[in-house]
Write a protein that holds these residues in place. Sequence first.
Motif, PDB file in Angstrom:
ATOM      1  N   ASP A   8      31.330  43.580  38.429  1.00  0.00           N
ATOM      2  CA  ASP A   8      32.162  43.301  39.457  1.00  0.00           C
ATOM      3  C   ASP A   8      31.419  42.162  40.260  1.00  0.00           C
ATOM      4  N   ARG A   9      32.228  41.153  40.537  1.00  0.00           N
ATOM      5  CA  ARG A   9      31.610  39.983  41.445  1.00  0.00           C
ATOM      6  C   ARG A   9      32.779  39.265  42.169  1.00  0.00           C
ATOM      7  N   ARG A  10      32.620  38.789  43.414  1.00  0.00           N
ATOM      8  CA  ARG A  10      33.431  38.159  44.197  1.00  0.00           C
ATOM      9  C   ARG A  10      32.674  37.015  44.727  1.00  0.00           C
ATOM     10  N   LEU A  11      33.024  35.730  44.670  1.00  0.00           N
ATOM     11  CA  LEU A  11      32.418  34.376  45.189  1.00  0.00           C
ATOM     12  C   LEU A  11      33.388  33.498  45.587  1.00  0.00           C
ATOM     13  N   VAL A  12      33.174  32.378  46.322  1.00  0.00           N
ATOM     14  CA  VAL A  12      34.124  31.581  46.842  1.00  0.00           C
ATOM     15  C   VAL A  12      33.400  30.259  46.516  1.00  0.00           C
ATOM     16  N   ILE A  13      34.304  29.478  45.529  1.00  0.00           N
ATOM     17  CA  ILE A  13      33.652  28.450  45.062  1.00  0.00           C
ATOM     18  C   ILE A  13      34.574  27.183  45.828  1.00  0.00           C
ATOM     19  N   PRO A  14      34.018  26.036  46.178  1.00  0.00           N
ATOM     20  CA  PRO A  14      34.443  24.916  47.203  1.00  0.00           C
ATOM     21  C   PRO A  14      35.615  24.535  46.057  1.00  0.00           C
ATOM     22  N   GLY A  15      37.090  24.167  46.711  1.00  0.00           N
ATOM     23  CA  GLY A  15      38.014  23.587  46.166  1.00  0.00           C
ATOM     24  C   GLY A  15      37.696  22.300  45.346  1.00  0.00           C
ATOM     25  N   LYS A  16      36.734  21.461  46.007  1.00  0.00           N
ATOM     26  CA  LYS A  16      36.361  20.034  45.309  1.00  0.00           C
ATOM     27  C   LYS A  16      35.732  20.282  43.956  1.00  0.00           C
ATOM     28  N   LEU A  47      38.783  32.022  45.867  1.00  0.00           N
ATOM     29  CA  LEU A  47      37.988  33.142  45.470  1.00  0.00           C
ATOM     30  C   LEU A  47      38.129  33.298  44.115  1.00  0.00           C
ATOM     31  N   MET A  48      36.778  33.750  43.286  1.00  0.00           N
ATOM     32  CA  MET A  48      36.768  33.924  42.078  1.00  0.00           C
ATOM     33  C   MET A  48      36.439  35.328  42.028  1.00  0.00           C
ATOM     34  N   GLU A  49      37.182  36.250  41.449  1.00  0.00           N
ATOM     35  CA  GLU A  49      36.825  37.592  41.594  1.00  0.00           C
ATOM     36  C   GLU A  49      36.832  38.120  40.080  1.00  0.00           C
ATOM     37  N   LEU A  50      35.804  38.793  39.744  1.00  0.00           N
ATOM     38  CA  LEU A  50      35.419  39.415  38.476  1.00  0.00           C
ATOM     39  C   LEU A  50      35.312  40.828  38.372  1.00  0.00           C
TER      40      LEU A  50
END
Length: 367
Positions: free
Chosen positions: A188-196, A157-160
């Motif tokens: 404000d923002r929330r996104l899920v970035i692949p671990g790879k 999770l990348m949360e701003l």
Amino acid sequence: MKILCEKKELVNAITIVSKAVPTRTTMTILECILIDAAAQKITLIANDTELGIQTSIQGTIEEKGMIAIDAGVFSGIVRKLPDETVSITASGERVTIVCGKAKFEIGGRDGREFTRLPELEKNNGINITEFTLRDIINKTIFSISDNDSNKLMTGELMELKQNVLKLVSLDGHRISIRKVELAGSYSDRRLVIPGKTLGEIAKILGGDMEKQVSVFFTDKHVLFEFDETVVVSRLIEGEYFRIDQMLSSDYETRITINRRELLDCIDRATLLIKEGDKKPIILSASEENLEIRISTAIGSMDENIEISMEGREIMIGFNPRFMIDALRAIDDEEIDIYFMNPKAPCFIRNAEESYNYVILPVNFTTV
């Protein structure tokens, strides 16, 4: 197409883009690296449709054009060439690579068949230094899950929130959280970035404390831009776990301990653990002493470390690898560890909560 460039530049570019070449795919064109010299720059591109990377290199374009070359073959040849200027010529689907006295002729693919990186609008971006981005990735990525049964756990999770950027990862047994302040203030923002994606970016970044990385978001993609490199990745869809509900400021016991002493002690304990063995380390905190014990089929170890303690005595077991990962990700000389009871997770965090590592305990039997 005909280009000239230095071997060192070419090897570096191949190393960068190869991270987006799929290991298995039914689309053979994606097993290639595209050399695009159709404009003013020499650009190398790889794309597995989930992750795409392109980077530009210095060189001379004698004849414009593009060609796709099998990544494994191309990489293998270039790395074995002498440290001189490399000439790459494409005529139709035949590629000639010349360097010094070495000359290779191999097959290529029409560059127009290659899947290009998606064009994203560069709006709503943030800027962060290479060093900071690489640092927070490396200090959280170890606790993503490698099990695809829950896709969200394979990403971060990348949360701003205003000027604070937070990265969160979890695998069902632990949570890693890092926060950093940014120079500007953002929506404000929330996104899920692949671990790879994050793992590969951390490997590419040079870690410069002055150079900036620009990060741009859309509903389905994230784009990282730095130096001459662009990385585009699909996001993982879905609502990430409500981490705040899993965190607690309550505790029954708090210990303050030298991080390096604790890390070295647990590291020594792992010498008695065979691969695949799930023996826990047992921590017993009392007054000014923390006892660390482990007992396996190989043998046993018992060690004591001086601590400062607030609250009541506790005995609790943990997976030693999880403790080691968290301790290695912290730079502080002394750390605070918070416990509630032997069945509840411990929290390793600082006062500012710029880091917070949550580790679930494991059951153990005492002899």
